[in-house]
Design a protein around this motif. Structure first.
Motif, PDB file in Angstrom:
ATOM      1  N   TYR A 223       0.821  -1.207   0.000  1.00 35.38           N
ATOM      2  CA  TYR A 223       0.000   0.000   0.000  1.00 35.38           C
ATOM      3  C   TYR A 223       0.857   1.261   0.000  1.00 35.38           C
ATOM      4  N   LEU A 224       1.893   1.292   0.819  1.00 35.53           N
ATOM      5  CA  LEU A 224       2.726   2.486   0.911  1.00 35.53           C
ATOM      6  C   LEU A 224       3.472   2.742  -0.394  1.00 35.53           C
ATOM      7  N   LYS A 225       3.921   1.691  -1.048  1.00 37.07           N
ATOM      8  CA  LYS A 225       4.603   1.872  -2.323  1.00 37.07           C
ATOM      9  C   LYS A 225       3.641   2.431  -3.367  1.00 37.07           C
ATOM     10  N   ALA A 226       2.390   1.927  -3.363  1.00 40.17           N
ATOM     11  CA  ALA A 226       1.386   2.456  -4.289  1.00 40.17           C
ATOM     12  C   ALA A 226       1.088   3.918  -3.983  1.00 40.17           C
ATOM     13  N   ALA A 227       1.036   4.259  -2.705  1.00 43.24           N
ATOM     14  CA  ALA A 227       0.787   5.644  -2.312  1.00 43.24           C
ATOM     15  C   ALA A 227       1.934   6.549  -2.761  1.00 43.24           C
ATOM     16  N   ARG A 228       3.163   6.083  -2.613  1.00 45.96           N
ATOM     17  CA  ARG A 228       4.311   6.871  -3.041  1.00 45.96           C
ATOM     18  C   ARG A 228       4.279   7.113  -4.545  1.00 45.96           C
ATOM     19  N   GLU A 229       3.990   6.075  -5.300  1.00 41.09           N
ATOM     20  CA  GLU A 229       3.953   6.213  -6.760  1.00 41.09           C
ATOM     21  C   GLU A 229       2.846   7.168  -7.194  1.00 41.09           C
ATOM     22  N   THR A 231       1.301   9.602  -5.411  1.00 41.04           N
ATOM     23  CA  THR A 231       1.529  10.985  -4.995  1.00 41.04           C
ATOM     24  C   THR A 231       2.642  11.635  -5.814  1.00 41.04           C
ATOM     25  N   THR A 232       3.676  10.890  -6.108  1.00 43.65           N
ATOM     26  CA  THR A 232       4.767  11.434  -6.925  1.00 43.65           C
ATOM     27  C   THR A 232       4.257  11.829  -8.305  1.00 43.65           C
ATOM     28  N   LYS A 233       3.460  10.970  -8.900  1.00 46.04           N
ATOM     29  CA  LYS A 233       2.921  11.237 -10.235  1.00 46.04           C
ATOM     30  C   LYS A 233       2.050  12.479 -10.240  1.00 46.04           C
ATOM     31  N   ALA A 234       1.290  12.691  -9.167  1.00 50.08           N
ATOM     32  CA  ALA A 234       0.351  13.815  -9.125  1.00 50.08           C
ATOM     33  C   ALA A 234       0.957  15.085  -8.542  1.00 50.08           C
ATOM     34  N   GLY A 235       2.169  14.994  -7.993  1.00 55.31           N
ATOM     35  CA  GLY A 235       2.780  16.157  -7.379  1.00 55.31           C
ATOM     36  C   GLY A 235       2.284  16.434  -5.968  1.00 55.31           C
ATOM     37  N   ALA A 236       1.680  15.437  -5.347  1.00 54.90           N
ATOM     38  CA  ALA A 236       1.186  15.585  -3.977  1.00 54.90           C
ATOM     39  C   ALA A 236       2.245  15.104  -2.994  1.00 54.90           C
ATOM     40  N   LEU A 237       2.153  15.588  -1.751  1.00 59.20           N
ATOM     41  CA  LEU A 237       3.058  15.148  -0.706  1.00 59.20           C
ATOM     42  C   LEU A 237       2.553  13.844  -0.091  1.00 59.20           C
ATOM     43  N   LEU A 238       3.479  12.972   0.276  1.00 52.89           N
ATOM     44  CA  LEU A 238       3.151  11.786   1.072  1.00 52.89           C
ATOM     45  C   LEU A 238       3.702  12.024   2.472  1.00 52.89           C
ATOM     46  N   ILE A 239       2.787  12.171   3.440  1.00 51.02           N
ATOM     47  CA  ILE A 239       3.167  12.489   4.816  1.00 51.02           C
ATOM     48  C   ILE A 239       2.827  11.306   5.706  1.00 51.02           C
ATOM     49  N   MET A 240       3.848  10.743   6.350  1.00 51.07           N
ATOM     50  CA  MET A 240       3.661   9.583   7.201  1.00 51.07           C
ATOM     51  C   MET A 240       3.556  10.016   8.658  1.00 51.07           C
ATOM     52  N   ASP A 241       2.471   9.633   9.295  1.00 51.31           N
ATOM     53  CA  ASP A 241       2.270   9.899  10.717  1.00 51.31           C
ATOM     54  C   ASP A 241       2.832   8.717  11.500  1.00 51.31           C
ATOM     55  N   GLY A 260      10.338   0.428   1.355  1.00 54.07           N
ATOM     56  CA  GLY A 260      10.985   0.775   0.097  1.00 54.07           C
ATOM     57  C   GLY A 260      10.578   2.126  -0.444  1.00 54.07           C
ATOM     58  N   ILE A 261      10.222   3.062   0.434  1.00 55.60           N
ATOM     59  CA  ILE A 261       9.790   4.395  -0.001  1.00 55.60           C
ATOM     60  C   ILE A 261      10.532   5.473   0.776  1.00 55.60           C
ATOM     61  N   VAL A 262      10.549   6.670   0.211  1.00 52.86           N
ATOM     62  CA  VAL A 262      10.994   7.865   0.928  1.00 52.86           C
ATOM     63  C   VAL A 262       9.818   8.830   0.916  1.00 52.86           C
ATOM     64  N   PRO A 263       9.185   9.069   2.069  1.00 52.41           N
ATOM     65  CA  PRO A 263       8.062  10.016   2.101  1.00 52.41           C
ATOM     66  C   PRO A 263       8.573  11.449   1.985  1.00 52.41           C
TER      67      PRO A 263
END
Length: 416
Positions: A223-229, A231-241, A260-263
């Motif tokens: 899920y997190l890898k899909a979220a990273r991909e 958000t990156t494509k759309a120019g949105a930030l991925l913020i991990m709480d 395997g992500i960098v938020p």
């Protein structure tokens, strides 16, 4: 005389019942009636005003990472307080700078990353909310087309207004609406729903790798890898709480380490100060770190010398005492033991953040029966018990709870 005073000399000696009566006439009732009046702690044990001992399996809700009254942490706090207790943020201190550097190193932050210190988790999330708003700003500083922020159903991000807007629970939200706008909650763990929701109007996505208040629910693998991909494509930030999951709670410095992500940003608090109030927003990379400029956010107490010294001491103790290894081992022992208890239907979590479901809606009664038996646990739902003990919990201590749990469950069922 004043120099020799301790906390115990500044209050009268009363029974638990007497203290609770005084509590009801002097403190706001936002927490309901306290379950006990606690007066002392050592390691994973605490004692109440009547002298009863408890094994603390909640750790102040994942705060007391090294247990209570850890000698190294308390000595560092005392030494720092005797040297320099507070300065405004017109100035800085060696402990503030050293802690920022340490956090960036532990999280393998890329070049250009920065830290903003707060006093709590909800304040760290509030700062991240502002960060998201700046990602939605146009070059002239006005609000642009990115006005949407995405969070998940079941999310808990805090109680201040911005953090509350990200929090999903209606009972928390309804009394304070209208909340800051633009937040959309999507189904938990649904990759298709996530990908459908992220477009050029989204400023940021806020995620907890494990939802603690929802009953310790880990996000599904991938899920997190899909979220990273997305958000990156759309120019949105991925913020991990990572307020609840960070600082060794899962047996790693961050629960997201193996994803395997960098938020773009991470929020921390709870265990960071080992019981002393401190939180942090980490922004990764120069672009994200430049979104908030001078004067756009601030705090009076955030990053003060005592809080940052406490955090440095906590991180040093976790490293030097091989605490992460203990978290992984004792967590596995607890989860395996819980799964074998009659009446436990499911066990979830990682490290020493554990949730287990029961075969009846008796979780609040389990909390009460557990207290009477000498154990502090929490019920985030009618069928769910949450454990977030100090990271120094031993197998022997965990074993006492596993041995007592069948009788506790039976007592809770009999009380219904």
């Amino acid at each position: 005389m004043a120099a020799e005073a301790t906390a115990t000399t500044l209050v009268s000696h009363s029974t638990g019942a007497e203290w609770l009566k005084r509590y009801s006439t002097s403190l706001m009732g936002v927490f309901g009636t306290p379950q006990r009046v606690l007066v002392r702690g050592a390691g994973c044990l605490v004692w109440d005003a009547d002298g009863k001992e408890y094994l603390d399996l909640l750790g102040g809700i994942a705060v007391n990472a090294l247990g209570h009254a850890h000698p190294f942490v308390t000595s560092v706090i005392s030494s720092q307080l005797a040297t320099l207790g507070h300065v405004s943020n017109f100035f800085t201190s060696p402990t503030q700078i050293a802690l920022a550097e340490k956090l960036l190193a532990l999280t393998h932050a890329p070049a250009g990353s920065k830290v903003f210190f707060t006093n709590s988790g909800t304040e760290a999330v509030e700062a991240a909310f502002k960060l998201a708003r700046r990602n939605g700003a146009s070059p002239d500083g006005t609000t642009g087309k990115r006005t949407k922020i995405i969070a998940l159903e079941g999310a808990f991000h805090g109680r201040t207004m911005g953090a509350l807007a990200l929090t999903a629970k209606e009972a928390y939200r309804a009394p304070f609406e209208p909340l800051p706008g633009g937040v959309v909650h999507i189904p938990f763990g649904d990759v298709a729903a996530l990908e459908a929701a992220i477009d050029e109007t989204v400023a940021a996505v806020f995620l907890e790798p494990i939802q603690g208040e929802a009953g310790v629910r880990p996000l599904p693998p991938g899920y997190l890898k899909a979220a990273r991909e997305a958000t990156t494509k759309a120019g949105a930030l991925l913020i991990m709480d990572e307020v609840q999951t960070g600082i060794g709670r899962t047996g790693k410095w961050l629960a997201t380490e193996d994803a395997g992500i960098v938020p773009d940003a991470i929020t921390l608090a709870k265990g960071l100060g080992g019981g002393f109030p401190i939180g942090a927003l980490l922004t990764f990379g120069e672009q994200t770190s430049s979104l908030l400029s001078a004067g756009q956010h601030g705090t009076t107490f955030g990053g003060n010398p005592v809080a940052t010294a406490a955090a440095l001491a906590t991180l040093h103790a976790i490293e030097s005492q091989r605490v992460l290894e203990n978290v992984a081992a004792v967590g596995e022992y607890l989860r395996t033991g819980l799964a074998a208890v009659d009446g436990v239907t499911e066990v979830r979590g990682e490290g020493l953040l554990i949730g287990f479901d029961l075969d009846a809606e008796v979780a609040p009664a389990v909390v009460t029966a557990g207290l009477n038996a000498g154990f502090i646990v929490n019920s985030p739902g009618p069928r769910t018990i949450r454990l977030a003990p100090p990271l120094v919990l031993t197998n022997d201590q965990a074993g006492t709870f596993l041995a007592a749990l069948p009788a506790i469950l039976q007592t809770a069922k009999d009380a219904q």
